[in-house]
Motif scaffolding. Sequence first.
Motif, PDB file in Angstrom:
ATOM      1  N   SER A  84       0.961  -1.202  -0.124  1.00 41.77           N
ATOM      2  CA  SER A  84      -0.135  -0.032   0.066  1.00 41.77           C
ATOM      3  C   SER A  84       0.849   1.324   0.061  1.00 41.77           C
ATOM      4  O   SER A  84       0.373   2.354  -0.340  1.00 41.77           O
ATOM      5  CB  SER A  84      -0.911  -0.109   1.241  1.00 41.77           C
ATOM      6  OG  SER A  84      -0.092   0.305   2.492  1.00 41.77           O
ATOM      7  N   GLU A  86       2.854   4.039  -1.286  1.00 45.19           N
ATOM      8  CA  GLU A  86       2.980   4.682  -2.803  1.00 45.19           C
ATOM      9  C   GLU A  86       4.273   4.627  -3.396  1.00 45.19           C
ATOM     10  O   GLU A  86       4.380   4.744  -4.591  1.00 45.19           O
ATOM     11  CB  GLU A  86       2.264   5.996  -2.840  1.00 45.19           C
ATOM     12  CG  GLU A  86       3.051   7.179  -1.651  1.00 45.19           C
ATOM     13  CD  GLU A  86       2.305   8.414  -1.953  1.00 45.19           C
ATOM     14  OE1 GLU A  86       2.944   9.506  -1.662  1.00 45.19           O
ATOM     15  OE2 GLU A  86       1.372   8.584  -2.465  1.00 45.19           O
ATOM     16  N   GLU A  87       5.494   4.446  -2.466  1.00 49.17           N
ATOM     17  CA  GLU A  87       6.688   4.395  -2.713  1.00 49.17           C
ATOM     18  C   GLU A  87       7.342   3.504  -3.339  1.00 49.17           C
ATOM     19  O   GLU A  87       8.179   3.051  -3.907  1.00 49.17           O
ATOM     20  CB  GLU A  87       7.737   5.067  -1.556  1.00 49.17           C
ATOM     21  CG  GLU A  87       7.465   6.411  -1.136  1.00 49.17           C
ATOM     22  CD  GLU A  87       6.454   6.506  -0.008  1.00 49.17           C
ATOM     23  OE1 GLU A  87       6.211   7.446   0.483  1.00 49.17           O
ATOM     24  OE2 GLU A  87       5.647   5.294   0.151  1.00 49.17           O
TER      25      GLU A  87
END
Length: 429
Positions: A84, A86-87
Amino acid sequence: MMSAGSNKFETLGCRLNAHETDVIKSHAEEAGLNNTVVVNTCAVTAEAVRKSRQAIRRLRRKHPAAQIVATGCAAQIDSAGFRSMEEVDLVVGNSLKTDPELWRKLKVNGGEEARDGKLLVEDIMSVSGFGGQTGGQPGRRSRAYVQIQNGCDHRCTFCIIPYGRGNSRSVPPEEVVREVAALVDRGHSEVVLTGVDVTSWGIDLPKRPALSYLLRRILQRVPTLARLRLSSVDSIELDSGFMDVLAEDRRLMPHLHLSLQAGDNMILKRMKRRHCREDAIRFCEKARMARPDIVFGADLIAGFPTETDEMFEKSLDLIDECNLTWLHVFPFSPRTGTPAARMPQVDDKKVKERASRLRHAGVASARDYLRSQVGKNCTVLVESLRRGRTEQFAEVEFDSDQPARSIVEALIVGVSGKRLLAVTNQAKA
Protein backbone atom coordinates in the motif's frame (compact mmCIF):
# COMPACT_ATOMS: atom_id res chain seq x y z
CA MET A 1 19.21 10.56 -9.38
CA MET A 2 20.90 7.25 -10.12
CA SER A 3 23.00 7.08 -13.23
CA ALA A 4 21.88 4.82 -16.06
CA GLY A 5 22.63 1.17 -15.38
CA SER A 6 23.02 1.73 -11.64
CA ASN A 7 21.16 0.16 -8.74
CA LYS A 8 20.91 0.76 -5.00
CA PHE A 9 20.71 -1.93 -2.32
CA GLU A 10 19.93 -1.21 1.33
CA THR A 11 19.89 -3.71 4.19
CA LEU A 12 18.24 -3.49 7.59
CA GLY A 13 18.67 -6.01 10.38
CA CYS A 14 20.82 -9.11 10.73
CA ARG A 15 23.96 -10.42 9.06
CA LEU A 16 21.89 -13.02 7.23
CA ASN A 17 19.90 -10.21 5.63
CA ALA A 18 23.20 -8.56 4.64
CA HIS A 19 24.38 -11.81 3.09
CA GLU A 20 21.13 -12.21 1.18
CA THR A 21 21.42 -8.65 -0.10
CA ASP A 22 24.78 -9.65 -1.57
CA VAL A 23 23.06 -12.58 -3.29
CA ILE A 24 20.31 -10.30 -4.63
CA LYS A 25 22.89 -7.81 -5.87
CA SER A 26 24.75 -10.55 -7.70
CA HIS A 27 21.55 -11.76 -9.37
CA ALA A 28 20.49 -8.23 -10.30
CA GLU A 29 23.86 -7.50 -11.90
CA GLU A 30 23.85 -10.76 -13.83
CA ALA A 31 20.32 -10.00 -15.06
CA GLY A 32 21.31 -6.54 -16.28
CA LEU A 33 18.76 -4.86 -14.05
CA ASN A 34 19.15 -1.10 -13.78
CA ASN A 35 17.65 1.96 -12.12
CA THR A 36 16.33 -0.26 -9.33
CA VAL A 37 16.36 0.22 -5.55
CA VAL A 38 16.06 -2.90 -3.37
CA VAL A 39 15.32 -2.51 0.35
CA ASN A 40 15.83 -5.69 2.37
CA THR A 41 13.65 -5.00 5.41
CA CYS A 42 13.76 -6.21 9.01
CA ALA A 43 10.89 -7.16 11.33
CA VAL A 44 12.65 -8.11 14.55
CA THR A 45 11.14 -5.12 16.41
CA ALA A 46 8.48 -2.51 15.72
CA GLU A 47 11.32 0.01 15.49
CA ALA A 48 12.99 -2.10 12.78
CA VAL A 49 9.78 -2.07 10.75
CA ARG A 50 9.49 1.70 11.18
CA LYS A 51 13.07 2.16 10.00
CA SER A 52 12.37 -0.07 7.00
CA ARG A 53 9.46 2.12 5.92
CA GLN A 54 11.50 5.24 6.62
CA ALA A 55 14.32 3.95 4.41
CA ILE A 56 11.91 3.32 1.54
CA ARG A 57 10.48 6.84 1.76
CA ARG A 58 13.96 8.37 1.93
CA LEU A 59 15.17 6.40 -1.06
CA ARG A 60 12.08 7.35 -3.08
CA ARG A 61 12.80 11.02 -2.46
CA LYS A 62 16.40 10.52 -3.51
CA HIS A 63 15.60 8.34 -6.55
CA PRO A 64 12.17 9.46 -7.82
CA ALA A 65 12.42 7.63 -11.17
CA ALA A 66 13.75 4.33 -9.86
CA GLN A 67 11.89 1.06 -9.46
CA ILE A 68 11.68 0.34 -5.72
CA VAL A 69 11.48 -3.28 -4.55
CA ALA A 70 10.69 -4.06 -0.90
CA THR A 71 11.69 -7.48 0.36
CA GLY A 72 12.84 -9.12 3.61
CA CYS A 73 11.06 -10.10 6.81
CA ALA A 74 8.94 -6.96 7.33
CA ALA A 75 7.78 -7.06 3.71
CA GLN A 76 6.95 -10.76 4.08
CA ILE A 77 4.99 -10.42 7.33
CA ASP A 78 3.12 -7.25 6.37
CA SER A 79 3.10 -7.59 2.58
CA ALA A 80 -0.22 -5.76 2.26
CA GLY A 81 1.09 -2.83 4.28
CA PHE A 82 4.20 -2.47 2.15
CA ARG A 83 2.18 -2.93 -1.04
CA SER A 84 0.00 0.00 0.00
CA MET A 85 3.01 2.34 0.21
CA GLU A 86 2.93 4.63 -2.79
CA GLU A 87 6.75 4.63 -2.87
CA VAL A 88 6.89 0.85 -3.48
CA ASP A 89 6.67 -0.62 -6.98
CA LEU A 90 6.99 -4.29 -6.04
CA VAL A 91 6.95 -6.42 -2.88
CA VAL A 92 9.00 -9.65 -3.05
CA GLY A 93 8.67 -12.32 -0.37
CA ASN A 94 11.55 -13.96 1.47
CA SER A 95 11.15 -17.29 -0.33
CA LEU A 96 11.63 -15.64 -3.73
CA LYS A 97 14.19 -12.90 -3.13
CA THR A 98 17.28 -15.06 -3.74
CA ASP A 99 15.83 -16.79 -6.80
CA PRO A 100 17.92 -15.68 -9.83
CA GLU A 101 14.99 -16.30 -12.18
CA LEU A 102 12.91 -13.60 -10.46
CA TRP A 103 15.56 -10.95 -11.03
CA ARG A 104 16.02 -12.02 -14.65
CA LYS A 105 12.33 -11.51 -15.24
CA LEU A 106 12.12 -8.06 -13.74
CA LYS A 107 11.87 -5.45 -16.48
CA VAL A 108 13.98 -2.31 -16.49
CA ASN A 109 12.21 0.35 -14.41
CA GLY A 110 9.06 -1.73 -14.34
CA GLY A 111 8.75 -5.18 -12.82
CA GLU A 112 7.05 -8.30 -14.09
CA GLU A 113 3.29 -8.72 -13.84
CA ALA A 114 2.74 -9.47 -10.16
CA ARG A 115 0.30 -12.06 -8.90
CA ASP A 116 -1.66 -9.51 -6.89
CA GLY A 117 -1.05 -5.95 -7.96
CA LYS A 118 2.45 -5.15 -6.69
CA LEU A 119 2.82 -8.42 -4.78
CA LEU A 120 5.14 -11.41 -5.30
CA VAL A 121 4.82 -13.08 -1.90
CA GLU A 122 4.21 -16.75 -1.13
CA ASP A 123 2.77 -18.30 2.03
CA ILE A 124 6.09 -18.72 3.82
CA MET A 125 4.79 -21.54 6.03
CA SER A 126 4.03 -23.66 2.97
CA VAL A 127 7.54 -23.33 1.55
CA SER A 128 9.66 -26.48 1.68
CA GLY A 129 13.18 -27.16 0.49
CA PHE A 130 15.85 -24.56 -0.11
CA GLY A 131 15.84 -22.51 -3.30
CA GLY A 132 18.22 -19.92 -4.63
CA GLN A 133 21.92 -19.31 -4.20
CA THR A 134 23.64 -20.08 -0.90
CA GLY A 135 26.81 -18.01 -1.41
CA GLY A 136 27.08 -14.25 -1.84
CA GLN A 137 29.27 -12.26 -4.20
CA PRO A 138 32.59 -14.10 -4.44
CA GLY A 139 35.87 -12.27 -4.68
CA ARG A 140 34.78 -9.04 -3.04
CA ARG A 141 35.67 -9.71 0.59
CA SER A 142 38.24 -11.68 2.58
CA ARG A 143 35.46 -13.46 4.44
CA ALA A 144 32.70 -15.25 2.52
CA TYR A 145 29.29 -16.39 3.77
CA VAL A 146 27.43 -19.55 2.89
CA GLN A 147 23.80 -19.91 3.91
CA ILE A 148 23.19 -23.48 5.07
CA GLN A 149 19.70 -23.08 6.51
CA ASN A 150 16.66 -20.83 6.61
CA GLY A 151 13.57 -20.56 8.80
CA CYS A 152 12.92 -21.66 12.38
CA ASP A 153 10.72 -24.32 13.98
CA HIS A 154 10.86 -22.73 17.44
CA ARG A 155 8.42 -20.17 18.78
CA CYS A 156 10.21 -17.99 21.31
CA THR A 157 7.62 -15.68 22.83
CA PHE A 158 9.49 -12.48 21.89
CA CYS A 159 10.24 -13.40 18.28
CA ILE A 160 8.26 -12.73 15.09
CA ILE A 161 10.96 -13.97 12.70
CA PRO A 162 9.56 -17.51 12.07
CA TYR A 163 6.55 -15.82 10.44
CA GLY A 164 8.91 -13.96 8.12
CA ARG A 165 11.20 -16.91 7.39
CA GLY A 166 8.98 -19.97 7.63
CA ASN A 167 9.86 -23.40 8.95
CA SER A 168 13.42 -24.68 9.17
CA ARG A 169 14.85 -25.73 5.81
CA SER A 170 18.36 -27.07 5.24
CA VAL A 171 20.73 -26.97 2.29
CA PRO A 172 21.91 -30.53 1.44
CA PRO A 173 25.49 -31.17 2.60
CA GLU A 174 27.00 -31.72 -0.85
CA GLU A 175 25.63 -28.39 -2.05
CA VAL A 176 27.24 -26.67 0.94
CA VAL A 177 30.56 -28.41 0.29
CA ARG A 178 30.50 -27.40 -3.39
CA GLU A 179 29.81 -23.76 -2.50
CA VAL A 180 32.58 -23.67 0.12
CA ALA A 181 35.06 -25.27 -2.31
CA ALA A 182 34.14 -22.77 -5.02
CA LEU A 183 34.69 -19.84 -2.66
CA VAL A 184 38.08 -21.16 -1.60
CA ASP A 185 39.04 -21.61 -5.26
CA ARG A 186 38.19 -17.92 -5.77
CA GLY A 187 40.62 -16.91 -3.06
CA HIS A 188 38.60 -16.73 0.16
CA SER A 189 40.49 -17.87 3.25
CA GLU A 190 37.54 -17.86 5.65
CA VAL A 191 33.98 -19.09 5.18
CA VAL A 192 31.16 -18.37 7.64
CA LEU A 193 28.17 -20.72 7.78
CA THR A 194 25.04 -18.70 8.34
CA GLY A 195 21.27 -19.11 8.66
CA VAL A 196 18.31 -18.25 10.87
CA ASP A 197 18.81 -21.23 13.21
CA VAL A 198 22.12 -22.74 12.09
CA THR A 199 22.22 -25.44 14.77
CA SER A 200 18.94 -26.93 13.51
CA TRP A 201 20.61 -27.73 10.19
CA GLY A 202 19.78 -31.24 8.99
CA ILE A 203 16.53 -31.73 10.90
CA ASP A 204 14.52 -31.82 7.66
CA LEU A 205 17.01 -33.85 5.59
CA PRO A 206 17.03 -37.64 5.10
CA LYS A 207 18.55 -39.41 8.13
CA ARG A 208 18.52 -36.06 10.00
CA PRO A 209 22.30 -35.45 9.97
CA ALA A 210 23.71 -33.31 12.77
CA LEU A 211 25.64 -30.08 12.29
CA SER A 212 28.88 -31.82 13.31
CA TYR A 213 28.46 -34.08 10.28
CA LEU A 214 28.35 -31.06 7.98
CA LEU A 215 31.38 -29.47 9.66
CA ARG A 216 33.42 -32.65 9.30
CA ARG A 217 32.32 -33.02 5.69
CA ILE A 218 33.43 -29.51 4.80
CA LEU A 219 36.77 -29.77 6.60
CA GLN A 220 37.53 -33.16 5.03
CA ARG A 221 36.40 -32.35 1.49
CA VAL A 222 37.91 -28.85 1.33
CA PRO A 223 41.40 -29.29 2.80
CA THR A 224 42.57 -25.93 1.42
CA LEU A 225 40.00 -24.03 3.49
CA ALA A 226 41.98 -22.09 6.10
CA ARG A 227 39.14 -21.00 8.37
CA LEU A 228 35.59 -22.20 8.99
CA ARG A 229 33.38 -20.09 11.27
CA LEU A 230 29.81 -20.37 12.56
CA SER A 231 27.42 -17.47 12.93
CA SER A 232 25.08 -17.29 15.94
CA VAL A 233 24.35 -20.72 17.47
CA ASP A 234 21.80 -22.14 19.89
CA SER A 235 24.06 -24.18 22.17
CA ILE A 236 21.32 -26.51 23.40
CA GLU A 237 20.83 -27.80 19.84
CA LEU A 238 24.49 -28.63 19.19
CA ASP A 239 25.07 -32.38 19.02
CA SER A 240 27.70 -34.20 21.10
CA GLY A 241 29.98 -34.60 18.10
CA PHE A 242 30.42 -30.86 17.84
CA MET A 243 32.90 -30.74 20.73
CA ASP A 244 35.00 -33.41 19.02
CA VAL A 245 35.23 -31.37 15.83
CA LEU A 246 36.06 -28.23 17.82
CA ALA A 247 38.88 -30.06 19.63
CA GLU A 248 40.25 -31.97 16.62
CA ASP A 249 40.39 -29.42 13.80
CA ARG A 250 41.85 -25.98 14.49
CA ARG A 251 40.42 -24.67 11.23
CA LEU A 252 37.06 -24.46 13.02
CA MET A 253 37.40 -21.05 14.61
CA PRO A 254 37.47 -20.75 18.44
CA HIS A 255 34.70 -18.16 18.49
CA LEU A 256 31.04 -18.90 19.11
CA HIS A 257 28.26 -16.35 19.33
CA LEU A 258 25.60 -17.83 21.62
CA SER A 259 21.88 -17.17 21.57
CA LEU A 260 21.50 -17.00 25.38
CA GLN A 261 19.00 -14.11 25.81
CA ALA A 262 18.82 -14.25 29.62
CA GLY A 263 20.40 -15.72 32.74
CA ASP A 264 17.33 -16.38 34.88
CA ASN A 265 15.50 -19.70 34.50
CA MET A 266 12.00 -18.30 34.97
CA ILE A 267 12.61 -15.64 32.32
CA LEU A 268 14.05 -18.27 29.99
CA LYS A 269 10.92 -20.36 30.52
CA ARG A 270 8.68 -17.37 29.79
CA MET A 271 10.74 -16.69 26.68
CA LYS A 272 10.07 -20.33 25.70
CA ARG A 273 13.77 -20.96 25.31
CA ARG A 274 14.96 -24.57 25.31
CA HIS A 275 17.87 -24.22 27.73
CA CYS A 276 18.31 -23.18 31.35
CA ARG A 277 21.05 -21.14 32.97
CA GLU A 278 22.97 -24.23 34.02
CA ASP A 279 22.96 -25.56 30.44
CA ALA A 280 24.63 -22.38 29.21
CA ILE A 281 27.33 -22.47 31.86
CA ARG A 282 27.98 -26.19 31.31
CA PHE A 283 28.24 -25.70 27.53
CA CYS A 284 30.84 -22.95 27.90
CA GLU A 285 32.86 -25.08 30.30
CA LYS A 286 32.87 -28.04 27.87
CA ALA A 287 33.76 -25.84 24.91
CA ARG A 288 36.64 -24.31 26.85
CA MET A 289 37.92 -27.77 27.75
CA ALA A 290 37.81 -28.75 24.08
CA ARG A 291 39.42 -25.50 22.94
CA PRO A 292 41.09 -23.46 25.71
CA ASP A 293 41.54 -20.44 23.42
CA ILE A 294 37.82 -20.15 22.63
CA VAL A 295 36.00 -16.82 23.03
CA PHE A 296 32.24 -16.41 23.37
CA GLY A 297 29.88 -13.73 22.20
CA ALA A 298 26.22 -13.68 23.22
CA ASP A 299 22.84 -12.08 22.65
CA LEU A 300 21.19 -10.81 25.84
CA ILE A 301 17.79 -9.16 26.24
CA ALA A 302 17.33 -6.57 29.00
CA GLY A 303 13.95 -5.96 30.62
CA PHE A 304 11.94 -8.91 29.31
CA PRO A 305 8.36 -8.79 30.64
CA THR A 306 8.09 -9.72 34.36
CA GLU A 307 11.88 -9.44 34.86
CA THR A 308 12.64 -8.35 38.43
CA ASP A 309 15.85 -6.78 39.66
CA GLU A 310 16.94 -10.14 41.04
CA MET A 311 16.24 -11.87 37.73
CA PHE A 312 18.21 -9.22 35.87
CA GLU A 313 21.21 -9.67 38.17
CA LYS A 314 21.37 -13.30 37.06
CA SER A 315 21.77 -12.17 33.44
CA LEU A 316 24.50 -9.78 34.57
CA ASP A 317 26.25 -12.56 36.51
CA LEU A 318 26.12 -14.84 33.45
CA ILE A 319 28.72 -12.64 31.72
CA ASP A 320 31.32 -13.70 34.29
CA GLU A 321 30.07 -17.26 34.77
CA CYS A 322 30.26 -18.00 31.02
CA ASN A 323 33.21 -15.63 30.49
CA LEU A 324 31.40 -13.81 27.68
CA THR A 325 33.49 -11.36 25.65
CA TRP A 326 31.49 -9.93 22.75
CA LEU A 327 27.95 -8.90 23.78
CA HIS A 328 24.96 -7.92 21.66
CA VAL A 329 22.53 -6.30 24.12
CA PHE A 330 18.91 -5.65 23.19
CA PRO A 331 16.55 -3.59 25.36
CA PHE A 332 13.24 -5.43 25.18
CA SER A 333 10.55 -3.80 23.09
CA PRO A 334 7.18 -5.51 22.56
CA ARG A 335 6.62 -6.82 19.06
CA THR A 336 2.95 -6.87 18.04
CA GLY A 337 1.84 -10.41 17.29
CA THR A 338 4.10 -12.12 19.83
CA PRO A 339 3.04 -13.60 23.21
CA ALA A 340 5.62 -11.45 25.04
CA ALA A 341 3.83 -8.30 23.88
CA ARG A 342 0.80 -9.39 25.96
CA MET A 343 2.80 -10.05 29.13
CA PRO A 344 3.21 -7.49 31.97
CA GLN A 345 5.84 -5.05 30.72
CA VAL A 346 8.85 -3.67 32.59
CA ASP A 347 9.01 0.12 32.94
CA ASP A 348 10.83 1.67 29.94
CA LYS A 349 13.27 3.52 32.17
CA LYS A 350 14.26 0.29 33.93
CA VAL A 351 14.66 -1.48 30.59
CA LYS A 352 17.08 1.20 29.38
CA GLU A 353 19.00 1.20 32.66
CA ARG A 354 19.40 -2.59 32.58
CA ALA A 355 20.50 -2.54 28.94
CA SER A 356 23.06 0.13 29.83
CA ARG A 357 24.43 -1.97 32.69
CA LEU A 358 24.74 -5.04 30.45
CA ARG A 359 26.51 -3.02 27.77
CA HIS A 360 28.87 -1.52 30.33
CA ALA A 361 29.72 -5.00 31.62
CA GLY A 362 30.24 -6.17 28.04
CA VAL A 363 32.61 -3.31 27.28
CA ALA A 364 34.62 -4.10 30.44
CA SER A 365 34.79 -7.80 29.55
CA ALA A 366 35.95 -7.07 25.99
CA ARG A 367 38.52 -4.58 27.26
CA ASP A 368 39.94 -7.14 29.69
CA TYR A 369 40.16 -9.74 26.93
CA LEU A 370 41.92 -7.37 24.52
CA ARG A 371 44.46 -6.40 27.17
CA SER A 372 45.13 -10.08 27.86
CA GLN A 373 46.25 -10.51 24.25
CA VAL A 374 49.09 -7.99 24.39
CA GLY A 375 52.44 -9.72 23.91
CA LYS A 376 50.90 -12.76 22.21
CA ASN A 377 51.32 -13.97 18.63
CA CYS A 378 48.19 -14.61 16.61
CA THR A 379 47.01 -15.27 13.07
CA VAL A 380 44.96 -12.52 11.46
CA LEU A 381 42.73 -12.57 8.40
CA VAL A 382 43.45 -9.34 6.49
CA GLU A 383 40.19 -7.56 5.63
CA SER A 384 41.67 -4.29 4.37
CA LEU A 385 45.21 -2.95 4.02
CA ARG A 386 45.62 -2.32 7.73
CA ARG A 387 42.68 -4.10 9.35
CA GLY A 388 41.89 -7.72 10.10
CA ARG A 389 40.37 -10.22 12.54
CA THR A 390 41.93 -12.83 14.80
CA GLU A 391 40.59 -16.36 15.05
CA GLN A 392 38.59 -15.18 18.09
CA PHE A 393 37.10 -12.34 15.97
CA ALA A 394 38.98 -9.52 17.69
CA GLU A 395 39.60 -6.60 15.35
CA VAL A 396 43.26 -5.86 14.62
CA GLU A 397 44.98 -2.74 13.31
CA PHE A 398 48.37 -3.22 11.65
CA ASP A 399 51.31 -0.83 11.64
CA SER A 400 51.82 -1.30 7.88
CA ASP A 401 49.92 -2.39 4.78
CA GLN A 402 49.26 -6.13 4.47
CA PRO A 403 48.63 -8.37 1.44
CA ALA A 404 44.95 -8.31 0.52
CA ARG A 405 42.90 -11.32 1.66
CA SER A 406 45.90 -13.03 3.27
CA ILE A 407 46.33 -14.62 6.68
CA VAL A 408 49.34 -13.19 8.51
CA GLU A 409 51.23 -13.92 11.69
CA ALA A 410 51.12 -10.91 14.00
CA LEU A 411 52.49 -9.84 17.35
CA ILE A 412 49.99 -7.92 19.48
CA VAL A 413 51.72 -4.86 20.91
CA GLY A 414 48.85 -2.84 22.34
CA VAL A 415 45.17 -1.91 22.48
CA SER A 416 43.46 1.12 20.98
CA GLY A 417 39.79 1.43 21.87
CA LYS A 418 38.09 -1.74 20.63
CA ARG A 419 41.05 -2.89 18.50
CA LEU A 420 44.27 -4.77 19.02
CA LEU A 421 47.43 -3.15 17.66
CA ALA A 422 49.79 -5.49 15.79
CA VAL A 423 53.09 -5.60 13.98
CA THR A 424 53.87 -8.14 11.31
CA ASN A 425 56.25 -8.69 8.44
CA GLN A 426 55.46 -12.19 7.24
CA ALA A 427 52.36 -13.50 5.45
CA LYS A 428 51.19 -16.96 6.40
CA ALA A 429 48.94 -17.46 3.40
